[in-house]
Design a protein around this motif. Structure first.
Motif, PDB file in Angstrom:
ATOM      1  N   LEU A   1      22.765 -15.248  17.197  1.00 31.17           N
ATOM      2  CA  LEU A   1      23.636 -16.276  17.371  1.00 31.17           C
ATOM      3  C   LEU A   1      24.501 -15.662  18.699  1.00 31.17           C
ATOM      4  CD1 LEU A   1      24.392 -16.921  13.653  1.00 31.17           C
ATOM      5  CD2 LEU A   1      23.703 -18.586  15.311  1.00 31.17           C
ATOM      6  N   ASN A   2      24.822 -16.620  19.301  1.00 29.77           N
ATOM      7  CA  ASN A   2      25.689 -16.323  20.718  1.00 29.77           C
ATOM      8  C   ASN A   2      27.006 -15.934  20.184  1.00 29.77           C
ATOM      9  OD1 ASN A   2      23.412 -17.000  22.133  1.00 29.77           O
ATOM     10  ND2 ASN A   2      24.509 -18.833  22.991  1.00 29.77           N
ATOM     11  N   HIS A   3      27.742 -16.706  19.006  1.00 34.59           N
ATOM     12  CA  HIS A   3      28.747 -16.471  18.528  1.00 34.59           C
ATOM     13  C   HIS A   3      28.674 -16.366  17.117  1.00 34.59           C
ATOM     14  CE1 HIS A   3      29.967 -18.123  22.651  1.00 34.59           C
ATOM     15  NE2 HIS A   3      31.003 -17.181  22.439  1.00 34.59           N
ATOM     16  N   CYS A   4      29.070 -15.161  16.398  1.00 30.23           N
ATOM     17  CA  CYS A   4      28.948 -14.829  15.023  1.00 30.23           C
ATOM     18  C   CYS A   4      29.954 -13.857  14.382  1.00 30.23           C
ATOM     19  CB  CYS A   4      27.494 -14.502  14.596  1.00 30.23           C
ATOM     20  SG  CYS A   4      27.048 -14.208  12.977  1.00 30.23           S
ATOM     21  N   THR A   5      30.364 -14.362  13.248  1.00 28.53           N
ATOM     22  CA  THR A   5      31.329 -13.570  12.391  1.00 28.53           C
ATOM     23  C   THR A   5      30.359 -13.493  11.082  1.00 28.53           C
ATOM     24  OG1 THR A   5      33.349 -14.209  13.141  1.00 28.53           O
ATOM     25  CG2 THR A   5      33.321 -13.039  10.952  1.00 28.53           C
ATOM     26  N   TYR A   6      30.082 -12.047  10.850  1.00 29.21           N
ATOM     27  CA  TYR A   6      29.355 -11.681   9.306  1.00 29.21           C
ATOM     28  C   TYR A   6      30.214 -11.131   8.682  1.00 29.21           C
ATOM     29  CZ  TYR A   6      26.279  -8.746   6.529  1.00 29.21           C
ATOM     30  OH  TYR A   6      25.778  -8.202   5.492  1.00 29.21           O
ATOM     31  N   LEU A   7      30.530 -11.760   7.560  1.00 27.94           N
ATOM     32  CA  LEU A   7      31.572 -11.463   6.314  1.00 27.94           C
ATOM     33  C   LEU A   7      30.748 -11.002   5.192  1.00 27.94           C
ATOM     34  CD1 LEU A   7      34.408 -11.656   5.415  1.00 27.94           C
ATOM     35  CD2 LEU A   7      34.207 -13.860   4.764  1.00 27.94           C
ATOM     36  N   SER A   8      30.973  -9.611   4.964  1.00 24.39           N
ATOM     37  CA  SER A   8      30.291  -9.260   3.767  1.00 24.39           C
ATOM     38  C   SER A   8      31.353  -8.986   2.770  1.00 24.39           C
ATOM     39  CB  SER A   8      29.320  -7.724   4.293  1.00 24.39           C
ATOM     40  OG  SER A   8      29.029  -7.059   3.035  1.00 24.39           O
ATOM     41  N   VAL A   9      30.976  -9.295   1.488  1.00 22.45           N
ATOM     42  CA  VAL A   9      31.781  -9.396   0.356  1.00 22.45           C
ATOM     43  C   VAL A   9      31.380  -8.731  -0.716  1.00 22.45           C
ATOM     44  CG1 VAL A   9      33.261 -10.969  -1.128  1.00 22.45           C
ATOM     45  CG2 VAL A   9      32.565 -12.016   1.148  1.00 22.45           C
ATOM     46  N   THR A  10      32.246  -7.714  -1.410  1.00 23.46           N
ATOM     47  CA  THR A  10      31.792  -6.967  -2.453  1.00 23.46           C
ATOM     48  C   THR A  10      32.792  -6.439  -3.176  1.00 23.46           C
ATOM     49  OG1 THR A  10      30.477  -5.114  -2.985  1.00 23.46           O
ATOM     50  CG2 THR A  10      31.648  -4.924  -0.981  1.00 23.46           C
ATOM     51  N   ALA A  11      32.585  -5.898  -4.312  1.00 19.60           N
ATOM     52  CA  ALA A  11      33.486  -5.175  -5.416  1.00 19.60           C
ATOM     53  C   ALA A  11      33.094  -3.842  -5.370  1.00 19.60           C
ATOM     54  CB  ALA A  11      33.563  -5.787  -6.697  1.00 19.60           C
ATOM     55  N   THR A  12      32.145  -3.401  -4.742  1.00 20.36           N
ATOM     56  CA  THR A  12      31.601  -1.843  -4.588  1.00 20.36           C
ATOM     57  C   THR A  12      31.044  -1.591  -3.399  1.00 20.36           C
ATOM     58  OG1 THR A  12      29.452  -3.008  -5.587  1.00 20.36           O
ATOM     59  CG2 THR A  12      31.058  -1.686  -7.181  1.00 20.36           C
TER      60      THR A  12
END
Length: 252
Positions: free
Chosen positions: A219-230
Motif C-alpha cells: 500500500l502506498n499509504h498504510c497504517t498498521y495497528l496491532s492490538v494486544t493485551a500481551t
C-alpha cells in the motif's frame, strides 16, 4: 462530547497526521451510537483512547515515491475496551482520508465472527460505511463502492490461505495499492510476529507474518495497528523486522 487532544511529539514528521480531524461525520455517528449504548462517559473514554493513536497515523496526503507506513502497537488489558478502541480508530481514519480498513479479526472463527458482528453493530447507523467478509467481496464490488465514496471495512480471519483470508487481503492490498488504508491486527501477538529463526531454514519468518508484511508494504499509504493485551512477542522481535512497531499507545 468531551474529547481530549494529546500532545504529539512528532509534529514535524510530515508523513504523519499532525493535526487529525476529530469532529468528522463518521466519528460523530459512531459516538452517538456509543452514547446510546454505553453512556457519555464510556463513549468519551473510548474516543479519547482512539485519539491518542491518531497522530501516529500516516497522512494520506503525504507525497512520496515510496511506501509510506506507520506501525502502531496498541496495548490494553483484557476487557479494557480494545475492540471499541480499534473500531473508533477506524471511524477516525475514515474522517482523515482513509478509504479501506482491513480488519484481521483473530486466529479463530469465533473471534473473527465476534469482531465482524461488532463492526456491523457499531456502523449500523452509517449508510456510507460497508462491511464485508474478505472471502465474499470482489475487486469489482470494492471498486464500484469506492467510486461512489463509500468507506469499506473488510474483515479477515488470520489464516494464510493463498486465495482467501490473509492471502486475499494481500492481493487486495496490491490491487488497491493507491487507496489509503488501515490494517488492524486484532490479537497482534498471535502468529503475526512469526518465528524469526525459521528464516535461515525456510526463507520465511512465518506465513501470517509474511502476508501481513506483503499487504502493508504493497500500500502506498498504510497504517498498521496491532492490538494486544500481551505485547511481549511484539516488543521482542528484531527492531529491523518488517512489522516491528514504530510507536506504542496504551488503551486505558
Amino acid at each position: 462530547m468531551s474529547i481530549e487532544l494529546v500532545e504529539h511529539i512528532n509534529e514535524n514528521d510530515a508523513k504523519l497526521i499532525n493535526f487529525p480531524k476529530i469532529d468528522g461525520e463518521n466519528a460523530g455517528i459512531l459516538h452517538e451510537f456509543l452514547v446510546e449504548e454505553e453512556g457519555n462517559n464510556v463513549a468519551d473514554n473510548v474516543f479519547n483512547n482512539a485519539i491518542k493513536a491518531l497522530p501516529y497515523f500516516v497522512n494520506p496526503s503525504f507525497n512520496s515515491d515510496n511506501n509510506v507506513l506507520s506501525k502502531i502497537l496498541a496495548i490494553g488489558r483484557v476487557q479494557s475496551g480494545k475492540t471499541s478502541f480499534f473500531i473508533s480508530a477506524i471511524a477516525f481514519a475514515f474522517d482523515n482520508g482513509y478509504e479501506i480498513a482491513y480488519l484481521v479479526g483473530g486466529t479463530k472463527n469465533t473471534l473473527r465472527d465476534q469482531n465482524y458482528d461488532r463492526v456491523q453493530a457499531y456502523f449500523q447507523n452509517n449508510e456510507k460505511v460497508k462491511i464485508f467478509d474478505v472471502n465474499e467481496v470482489s475487486e469489482e464490488k470494492i471498486s464500484a463502492l469506492l467510486s461512489c465514496n463509500y468507506k469499506l471495512v473488510i474483515v479477515s480471519l488470520k489464516n494464510s490461505a493463498d486465495n482467501a483470508n490473509l492471502g486475499k487481503v494481500a492481493k487486495l492490498a496490491k490491487y488497491f495499492s493507491e487507496v489509503p488504508s488501515l490494517l488492524v491486527d486484532d490479537e497482534g501477538d498471535e502468529y503475526s510476529p512469526g518465528a524469526p529463526k525459521l528464516f535461515d531454514k525456510t526463507g520465511r519468518i512465518g506465513a501470517n507474518h509474511d502476508l501481513i508484511k506483503e499487504a502493508i508494504y504493497s500500500l502506498n499509504h498504510c497504517t498498521y495497528l496491532s492490538v494486544t493485551a500481551t505485547p511481549q512477542a511484539n516488543f521482542l522481535i528484531n527492531t529491523f523486522d518488517a512489522i516491528s512497531p514504530d510507536f506504542a499507545v496504551l488503551v486505558n
